[in-house]
Scaffold this motif. Structure first.
Motif, PDB file in Angstrom:
ATOM      1  N   ASP A 321       0.926  -1.185  -0.025  1.00  0.00           N
ATOM      2  CA  ASP A 321      -0.028  -0.081  -0.134  1.00  0.00           C
ATOM      3  C   ASP A 321       1.072   1.421   0.295  1.00  0.00           C
ATOM      4  OD1 ASP A 321      -2.292  -1.468  -0.022  1.00  0.00           O
ATOM      5  OD2 ASP A 321      -2.481  -1.580   2.245  1.00  0.00           O
ATOM      6  N   ARG A 322       2.040   1.199   0.755  1.00  0.00           N
ATOM      7  CA  ARG A 322       2.619   2.641   0.733  1.00  0.00           C
ATOM      8  C   ARG A 322       4.172   2.295   0.280  1.00  0.00           C
ATOM      9  NH1 ARG A 322       0.936   6.226   4.034  1.00  0.00           N
ATOM     10  NH2 ARG A 322      -1.302   5.530   5.175  1.00  0.00           N
ATOM     11  N   ASP A 323       4.477   0.823   0.009  1.00  0.00           N
ATOM     12  CA  ASP A 323       5.852   0.923  -0.671  1.00  0.00           C
ATOM     13  C   ASP A 323       5.871  -0.316  -1.555  1.00  0.00           C
ATOM     14  OD1 ASP A 323       5.708  -1.316   0.895  1.00  0.00           O
ATOM     15  OD2 ASP A 323       6.790  -0.345   2.614  1.00  0.00           O
ATOM     16  N   LEU A 324       7.270  -0.445  -2.283  1.00  0.00           N
ATOM     17  CA  LEU A 324       7.335  -1.353  -3.205  1.00  0.00           C
ATOM     18  C   LEU A 324       8.648  -2.484  -2.595  1.00  0.00           C
ATOM     19  CD1 LEU A 324       7.340  -2.805  -5.973  1.00  0.00           C
ATOM     20  CD2 LEU A 324       9.090  -1.004  -6.858  1.00  0.00           C
ATOM     21  N   ALA A 325       8.364  -3.517  -2.280  1.00  0.00           N
ATOM     22  CA  ALA A 325       9.407  -4.424  -1.987  1.00  0.00           C
ATOM     23  C   ALA A 325      10.005  -5.333  -3.124  1.00  0.00           C
ATOM     24  CB  ALA A 325       8.827  -5.299  -0.814  1.00  0.00           C
ATOM     25  N   GLU A 351      22.744   3.058  -3.286  1.00  0.00           N
ATOM     26  CA  GLU A 351      22.716   4.529  -3.453  1.00  0.00           C
ATOM     27  C   GLU A 351      21.426   4.701  -4.257  1.00  0.00           C
ATOM     28  OE1 GLU A 351      25.958   5.239  -5.831  1.00  0.00           O
ATOM     29  OE2 GLU A 351      27.335   5.708  -4.264  1.00  0.00           O
ATOM     30  N   ARG A 352      20.935   3.904  -5.060  1.00  0.00           N
ATOM     31  CA  ARG A 352      19.727   4.215  -5.649  1.00  0.00           C
ATOM     32  C   ARG A 352      18.523   4.261  -4.732  1.00  0.00           C
ATOM     33  NH1 ARG A 352      19.216   3.657 -11.169  1.00  0.00           N
ATOM     34  NH2 ARG A 352      21.156   2.816 -12.206  1.00  0.00           N
ATOM     35  N   VAL A 353      18.352   3.011  -3.813  1.00  0.00           N
ATOM     36  CA  VAL A 353      17.521   3.075  -2.746  1.00  0.00           C
ATOM     37  C   VAL A 353      17.417   4.290  -1.853  1.00  0.00           C
ATOM     38  CG1 VAL A 353      16.558   1.675  -0.825  1.00  0.00           C
ATOM     39  CG2 VAL A 353      17.569   0.422  -3.023  1.00  0.00           C
ATOM     40  N   SER A 354      18.820   4.709  -1.474  1.00  0.00           N
ATOM     41  CA  SER A 354      19.098   5.696  -0.361  1.00  0.00           C
ATOM     42  C   SER A 354      18.503   6.835  -0.984  1.00  0.00           C
ATOM     43  CB  SER A 354      20.251   5.862  -0.135  1.00  0.00           C
ATOM     44  OG  SER A 354      20.664   6.885   0.793  1.00  0.00           O
ATOM     45  N   LEU A 355      18.725   7.223  -2.332  1.00  0.00           N
ATOM     46  CA  LEU A 355      18.027   8.671  -2.982  1.00  0.00           C
ATOM     47  C   LEU A 355      16.595   8.580  -2.925  1.00  0.00           C
ATOM     48  CD1 LEU A 355      20.762   8.755  -5.996  1.00  0.00           C
ATOM     49  CD2 LEU A 355      20.530  10.242  -4.046  1.00  0.00           C
ATOM     50  N   GLY A 358      14.457   4.733   0.759  1.00  0.00           N
ATOM     51  CA  GLY A 358      14.269   3.222   1.203  1.00  0.00           C
ATOM     52  C   GLY A 358      15.486   2.741   2.023  1.00  0.00           C
ATOM     53  N   GLU A 359      14.975   1.368   2.037  1.00  0.00           N
ATOM     54  CA  GLU A 359      15.963   0.734   2.992  1.00  0.00           C
ATOM     55  C   GLU A 359      16.384  -0.576   2.109  1.00  0.00           C
ATOM     56  OE1 GLU A 359      13.483  -1.038   5.936  1.00  0.00           O
ATOM     57  OE2 GLU A 359      13.053   0.805   6.909  1.00  0.00           O
ATOM     58  N   ALA A 374      15.248  -4.839  -0.961  1.00  0.00           N
ATOM     59  CA  ALA A 374      15.013  -3.408  -1.097  1.00  0.00           C
ATOM     60  C   ALA A 374      13.628  -3.033  -0.856  1.00  0.00           C
ATOM     61  CB  ALA A 374      15.676  -2.784  -2.418  1.00  0.00           C
ATOM     62  N   ARG A 375      13.164  -2.077  -0.095  1.00  0.00           N
ATOM     63  CA  ARG A 375      12.048  -1.408   0.108  1.00  0.00           C
ATOM     64  C   ARG A 375      12.034  -0.030  -0.185  1.00  0.00           C
ATOM     65  NH1 ARG A 375       7.705  -3.785   2.536  1.00  0.00           N
ATOM     66  NH2 ARG A 375       9.070  -5.261   3.230  1.00  0.00           N
ATOM     67  N   ILE A 376      11.216   0.423  -1.098  1.00  0.00           N
ATOM     68  CA  ILE A 376      11.391   1.539  -1.692  1.00  0.00           C
ATOM     69  C   ILE A 376       9.777   2.476  -1.313  1.00  0.00           C
ATOM     70  CG2 ILE A 376      11.322   3.053  -3.455  1.00  0.00           C
ATOM     71  CD1 ILE A 376      12.957   0.943  -5.001  1.00  0.00           C
TER      72      ILE A 376
END
Length: 383
Positions: A321-325, A351-355, A358-359, A374-376
């Motif tokens: 609902d709030r993120d993409l895993a 780096e991509r996730v941090s920008l 995300g985690e 990764a969780r964005i």
């Protein structure tokens, strides 16, 4: 731009020509005007020098000082107690304002020259045109106003330098971020293809004499992968050359919709079967999130091909609902510690996730194999 500059230059010259006329009208327009009003008129006449001051601050200061001195000297006196000339000494305030602008905008040498000129001009004006009993008072006031102008100019200079430093820092950070983005794109684009080419070339070299058909298939895979990579690099370079800052990309953005072709190429050329599992309500994603998710899967599959030593891999894409895993797991041996070529890919994924705030995590699993997760977070519009 040239027309605007020419218009400003013409306005500056017109103001310079009208300045003496405005001073003369302020002084001699009427004999019934109070001295303080005439002094105010001389002070306000300096507004006509704004264009000159902006283009040549030191020249504008010289004109303002000269005009004020001439105005004080030319002002007639009508009796021993008339204060016309002394009142016009107030007109030096306009020159102090110009001096503050000069200190804020000009070079250090120009500022020092402006301070010296202002001090000498005001000292001469007070010495020659103020009554002896008022010279000390006028001198103290003039010196204090001069100091205030210098302090205001220095504060403006510091603010301008600080703003310039912030702009340079912002530009440097933007350039660094763009370089990192391009490096990540090129790494993710080339790394997967190079891994496939390395594997297929090894296969071809081992079976070229005993199994020519398999060697031919490996060489064809190398050719196909090389052409696809070359086309992708060409599109990227063309987009970098032609795209303006803030403009939309010239080529369609890569995203999770292309996972099917990516897994097919991986299975066909590298011999790794990729199982893609999707869950949740699939929906369009923002371009940056979609591209980052695709690159994370691509780089993870590249690591599986190059380091895992396994022929199976599972990719989980979960729309929350709030993120993409994202989760990419394999049962292989994983990259050897200190092996060349590792590190940049995982760093780029992080780096991509941090920008995107995300985690991200990557490491070996306790039961064996390797796991990338990764969780964005998704923007409000994509929820």
């Amino acid at each position: 731009m040239n027309a605007t500059s020419s218009a400003r230059g013409a306005a500056a010259w017109c103001g310079l020509v009208l300045y003496p006329l405005a001073v003369s009208l302020s002084l001699f327009g009427s004999s019934m005007v109070l001295p303080s009003v005439r002094a105010l008129g001389v002070t306000l006449s300096a507004v006509l020098l704004v264009g000159v001051v902006r283009r040549a601050p030191l020249f504008g200061l010289v004109v303002a000082l000269a005009g004020t001195l001439l105005a004080v000297a030319a002002q007639p006196t009508y009796g021993p107690f008339d204060d016309s000339r002394q009142a016009n000494l107030v007109a030096f305030v306009s020159a102090d304002v110009v001096l503050g602008y000069l200190i804020a905008r000009g070079s250090r040498g120009t500022a020092v020259a402006g301070i010296a000129l202002s001090f000498v001009a005001q000292a001469v004006g007070i010495a020659f045109f103020a009554r002896p009993e008022n010279q000390i008072g006028f001198g103290v006031v003039a010196l204090l106003v001069l100091l205030v102008a210098c302090m205001v100019g220095l504060l403006g200079r510091e603010r301008r330098q600080h703003a310039a430093a912030l702009r340079e820092q912002a530009v440097a950070e933007a350039v660094t971020a763009e370089r990192l983005r391009i490096a990540r794109e090129l790494h993710d684009m080339v790394s997967h293809s190079i891994g496939v080419i390395a594997i297929q070339s090894g296969v071809a070299s081992r079976v070229i004499e005993t199994r020519p058909k398999e060697a031919r298939e490996a060489l064809e895979a190398i050719e196909t992968t090389s052409r696809e990579t070359l086309q992708g690099l060409r599109r990227t370079l063309v987009a970098l050359r032609r795209a303006e800052p803030g403009a939309a990309p010239l080529t369609p953005a890569t995203g999770l919709a292309d996972l099917g072709s990516l897994t097919e190429v991986t299975a066909r050329d590298a011999g790794v079967h990729v199982e893609v599992v999707r869950s949740g309500a699939q929906r369009p994603l923002p371009a940056d999130v979609d591209l980052a998710a695709y690159r994370i899967v691509q780089e993870s599959l590249t690591n599986v091909v190059r380091h895992a030593g396994t022929d199976t891999c599972r990719v989980l894409v979960s729309f929350g609902d709030r993120d993409l895993a994202l989760e990419i797991v394999d049962a292989g041996r994983g990259p050897a510690a200190g092996s060349p070529g590792t590190g940049f890919g995982i760093t780029g994924m992080g780096e991509r996730v941090s920008l995107l705030h995300g985690e991200f995590s990557a490491g070996p699993r306790p039961e064996g194999g390797f796991r990338v997760a990764a969780r964005i977070p998704l923007p409000e519009a994509a929820r």
